[in-house]
Design a protein around this motif. Sequence first.
Motif, PDB file in Angstrom:
ATOM      1  N   THR A 199       0.847  -1.186   0.000  1.00 10.51           N
ATOM      2  CA  THR A 199       0.000   0.000   0.000  1.00 10.51           C
ATOM      3  C   THR A 199       0.883   1.236   0.000  1.00 10.51           C
ATOM      4  OG1 THR A 199      -1.862   1.101   1.099  1.00 10.51           O
ATOM      5  CG2 THR A 199      -0.204   0.099   2.528  1.00 10.51           C
ATOM      6  N   GLN A 200       0.506   2.240  -0.782  1.00 10.33           N
ATOM      7  CA  GLN A 200       1.324   3.441  -0.932  1.00 10.33           C
ATOM      8  C   GLN A 200       0.889   4.508   0.063  1.00 10.33           C
ATOM      9  OE1 GLN A 200       0.364   6.635  -2.535  1.00 10.33           O
ATOM     10  NE2 GLN A 200       2.430   7.464  -2.302  1.00 10.33           N
ATOM     11  N   VAL A 201       1.840   5.015   0.840  1.00  9.47           N
ATOM     12  CA  VAL A 201       1.573   6.031   1.867  1.00  9.47           C
ATOM     13  C   VAL A 201       2.243   7.336   1.441  1.00  9.47           C
ATOM     14  CG1 VAL A 201       1.764   6.611   4.306  1.00  9.47           C
ATOM     15  CG2 VAL A 201       1.557   4.212   3.609  1.00  9.47           C
ATOM     16  N   ASP A 202       1.488   8.429   1.436  1.00  3.81           N
ATOM     17  CA  ASP A 202       2.028   9.714   0.984  1.00  3.81           C
ATOM     18  C   ASP A 202       3.152  10.217   1.886  1.00  3.81           C
ATOM     19  OD1 ASP A 202       0.323   9.767  -1.161  1.00  3.81           O
ATOM     20  OD2 ASP A 202      -1.179  11.017  -0.187  1.00  3.81           O
ATOM     21  N   HIS A 203       2.857  10.336   3.202  1.00  2.57           N
ATOM     22  CA  HIS A 203       3.848  10.884   4.128  1.00  2.57           C
ATOM     23  C   HIS A 203       3.728  10.198   5.492  1.00  2.57           C
ATOM     24  CE1 HIS A 203       3.927  14.188   1.198  1.00  2.57           C
ATOM     25  NE2 HIS A 203       2.615  14.251   1.354  1.00  2.57           N
ATOM     26  N   VAL A 204       4.891   9.953   6.116  1.00  2.24           N
ATOM     27  CA  VAL A 204       4.936   9.452   7.487  1.00  2.24           C
ATOM     28  C   VAL A 204       5.879  10.358   8.267  1.00  2.24           C
ATOM     29  CG1 VAL A 204       5.574   7.557   9.006  1.00  2.24           C
ATOM     30  CG2 VAL A 204       4.459   7.069   6.831  1.00  2.24           C
ATOM     31  N   LEU A 205       5.362  10.925   9.359  1.00  3.38           N
ATOM     32  CA  LEU A 205       6.165  11.794  10.216  1.00  3.38           C
ATOM     33  C   LEU A 205       6.439  11.063  11.527  1.00  3.38           C
ATOM     34  CD1 LEU A 205       7.346  14.705  10.743  1.00  3.38           C
ATOM     35  CD2 LEU A 205       5.189  15.176  11.906  1.00  3.38           C
ATOM     36  N   LEU A 206       7.708  10.885  11.851  1.00  2.00           N
ATOM     37  CA  LEU A 206       8.117  10.181  13.067  1.00  2.00           C
ATOM     38  C   LEU A 206       8.616  11.185  14.099  1.00  2.00           C
ATOM     39  CD1 LEU A 206       8.809   7.610  14.688  1.00  2.00           C
ATOM     40  CD2 LEU A 206      10.990   7.539  13.449  1.00  2.00           C
ATOM     41  N   LEU A 229       5.675  -2.626  11.538  1.00  2.00           N
ATOM     42  CA  LEU A 229       6.530  -2.225  12.654  1.00  2.00           C
ATOM     43  C   LEU A 229       6.486  -3.234  13.794  1.00  2.00           C
ATOM     44  CD1 LEU A 229       5.691   1.600  12.766  1.00  2.00           C
ATOM     45  CD2 LEU A 229       7.704   0.504  11.755  1.00  2.00           C
ATOM     46  N   ASN A 230       5.315  -3.853  13.977  1.00  6.87           N
ATOM     47  CA  ASN A 230       5.136  -4.895  15.006  1.00  6.87           C
ATOM     48  C   ASN A 230       5.532  -4.400  16.392  1.00  6.87           C
ATOM     49  OD1 ASN A 230       4.443  -7.446  15.978  1.00  6.87           O
ATOM     50  ND2 ASN A 230       6.509  -8.259  15.699  1.00  6.87           N
ATOM     51  N   MET A 231       5.061  -3.207  16.754  1.00  5.29           N
ATOM     52  CA  MET A 231       5.283  -2.682  18.097  1.00  5.29           C
ATOM     53  C   MET A 231       4.157  -1.718  18.457  1.00  5.29           C
ATOM     54  SD  MET A 231       8.452   0.024  17.546  1.00  5.29           S
ATOM     55  CE  MET A 231       9.541  -1.172  16.781  1.00  5.29           C
ATOM     56  N   GLU A 232       3.891  -1.588  19.738  1.00  4.35           N
ATOM     57  CA  GLU A 232       2.801  -0.742  20.216  1.00  4.35           C
ATOM     58  C   GLU A 232       3.266   0.714  20.310  1.00  4.35           C
ATOM     59  OE1 GLU A 232      -0.355  -1.485  20.818  1.00  4.35           O
ATOM     60  OE2 GLU A 232      -0.068  -3.578  20.223  1.00  4.35           O
ATOM     61  N   ARG A 290      14.549   2.182  16.379  1.00 12.06           N
ATOM     62  CA  ARG A 290      14.090   0.967  15.713  1.00 12.06           C
ATOM     63  C   ARG A 290      13.121   1.295  14.581  1.00 12.06           C
ATOM     64  NH1 ARG A 290      14.902  -3.612  13.356  1.00 12.06           N
ATOM     65  NH2 ARG A 290      13.157  -5.075  13.491  1.00 12.06           N
ATOM     66  N   ILE A 291      12.163   2.188  14.840  1.00 17.52           N
ATOM     67  CA  ILE A 291      11.178   2.575  13.817  1.00 17.52           C
ATOM     68  C   ILE A 291      11.876   3.254  12.647  1.00 17.52           C
ATOM     69  CG2 ILE A 291       9.190   4.055  13.332  1.00 17.52           C
ATOM     70  CD1 ILE A 291       8.323   3.617  16.238  1.00 17.52           C
ATOM     71  N   SER A 292      12.855   4.100  12.972  1.00 18.69           N
ATOM     72  CA  SER A 292      13.595   4.808  11.924  1.00 18.69           C
ATOM     73  C   SER A 292      14.310   3.824  10.999  1.00 18.69           C
ATOM     74  CB  SER A 292      14.607   5.764  12.565  1.00 18.69           C
ATOM     75  OG  SER A 292      15.331   6.451  11.574  1.00 18.69           O
ATOM     76  N   GLN A 293      14.915   2.795  11.570  1.00 17.31           N
ATOM     77  CA  GLN A 293      15.598   1.775  10.763  1.00 17.31           C
ATOM     78  C   GLN A 293      14.608   1.044   9.856  1.00 17.31           C
ATOM     79  OE1 GLN A 293      17.672  -0.808  13.454  1.00 17.31           O
ATOM     80  NE2 GLN A 293      19.209   0.712  14.022  1.00 17.31           N
ATOM     81  N   LEU A 294      13.439   0.711  10.404  1.00 19.15           N
ATOM     82  CA  LEU A 294      12.435  -0.026   9.633  1.00 19.15           C
ATOM     83  C   LEU A 294      11.872   0.827   8.488  1.00 19.15           C
ATOM     84  CD1 LEU A 294      10.537  -1.791  12.553  1.00 19.15           C
ATOM     85  CD2 LEU A 294      11.914  -2.909  10.783  1.00 19.15           C
ATOM     86  N   LEU A 295      11.642   2.107   8.756  1.00 15.05           N
ATOM     87  CA  LEU A 295      11.099   2.989   7.717  1.00 15.05           C
ATOM     88  C   LEU A 295      12.144   3.281   6.642  1.00 15.05           C
ATOM     89  CD1 LEU A 295       8.971   5.514   9.817  1.00 15.05           C
ATOM     90  CD2 LEU A 295       8.180   3.542   8.504  1.00 15.05           C
TER      91      LEU A 295
END
Length: 288
Positions: free
Chosen positions: A78-85, A140-143, A194-199
Motif C-alpha cells: 500500500t502506498q503512503v504519501d507521508h509518514v512523520l516520526l 513495525l510490530n510494536m505498540e 528501531r522505527i527509523s531503521q524499519l522505515l
Amino acid sequence: MLIVGLLLYIALLFILLKVNFYVGLGFIFVTSIVFKSIFPQLKGYIGEQRIRKLLDKLSEETTVYNDLYVPKKNGEMTQVDHVLLSTYGLFVIETKNYTGWIFGDENQRNWTQTIYNKKSRFYNPVMQNNTHVKALQHYLNMEVPIHSIIVFSNAATFKFKEPFQTAHVIQTKHLKRTIEQFKTKEISSEQLSRISQLLKALVPETKQQKNEIKKQHLEHVKKISKPARKKASKVQVKPVSAGAASVEPETCPKCGSNLILRTGKRGSFYGCQGFPKCRFTRDAILGK
C-alpha cells in the motif's frame, strides 16, 4: 520550475504563431489536450510537494518519510504519501488536493466533491488511510501511537455533519497546528531508533528501484480492480414499474447505489441496495 516551463511554452508559442498562424493554433490545441489529461496528476504532485515543505519546517526532532510502499499483512503493498516520526507519535498523512465542497462521513465508502453543479465521487480517504495505518502497525510490530491525518487543499470547503473519531480531516493551513497539539512524549529513544531503521528500509536506494516498486504496485491495483468491475457488471437491477410505464431505477442520493422497491410493515418503499451499510429510504409514492 513551473514558471520556467510556462515562459518556455509562451516563447515557443510566439515563435510558431509568427512562422505560421495555423501551426500555432494546432500547437495550442494539442498541448491543451495533453495538459487536460495530466492536470489531475500535476495537481496531486503540487499538493504533495506543498505538504513535504510544511513537514520539513517542523521541529528538528521529527523525521519525514515520503512516498513509502508498505507491505500489508496479506503480502500486498500500500502506498503512503507521508509518514512523520517523532517522540509524540507516528503521523500517517494522506493528501487530497481537492477543491470545492466535500461531503462524506467516516463510515461512508465514497465521498462527493461538488464544484458548482458538477459532482464527482472518490473513495473515502479516512478508510484509505486506515489501511495505511494497519499496514504500518503490522510492519513495525510494536505498540506505538499512530495518528491518521487527511489533508485537503485550502480551497476545499468541508460539509461534514459529524466529527471524525479515527482521523483528523483538515485543510493544509491547519496541518502544523494539528501535529503540534500532541505534546506528550509516547515513543522512547530506543523505539524511535528501531522505527527509523524499519522505515528507512522502505525507502528505495535508487530511482530505478522506486520505479520498479511503483510499477508492481500499479499492476497489482489494476489486477484486483478488474474482477471487481466484472462482478459488478453481472448485477442486473430490474427497472422500477410505475403503472403501465417502465422507468430506469433511481440512485440513492446518499451513496449512489440503486434504489429497490421493498415492502415493509407500513407498505411499499424504496430502499438503498447498499443496505445495511446505507439505510436511505424513500416513500414509494411518486413525488415524495
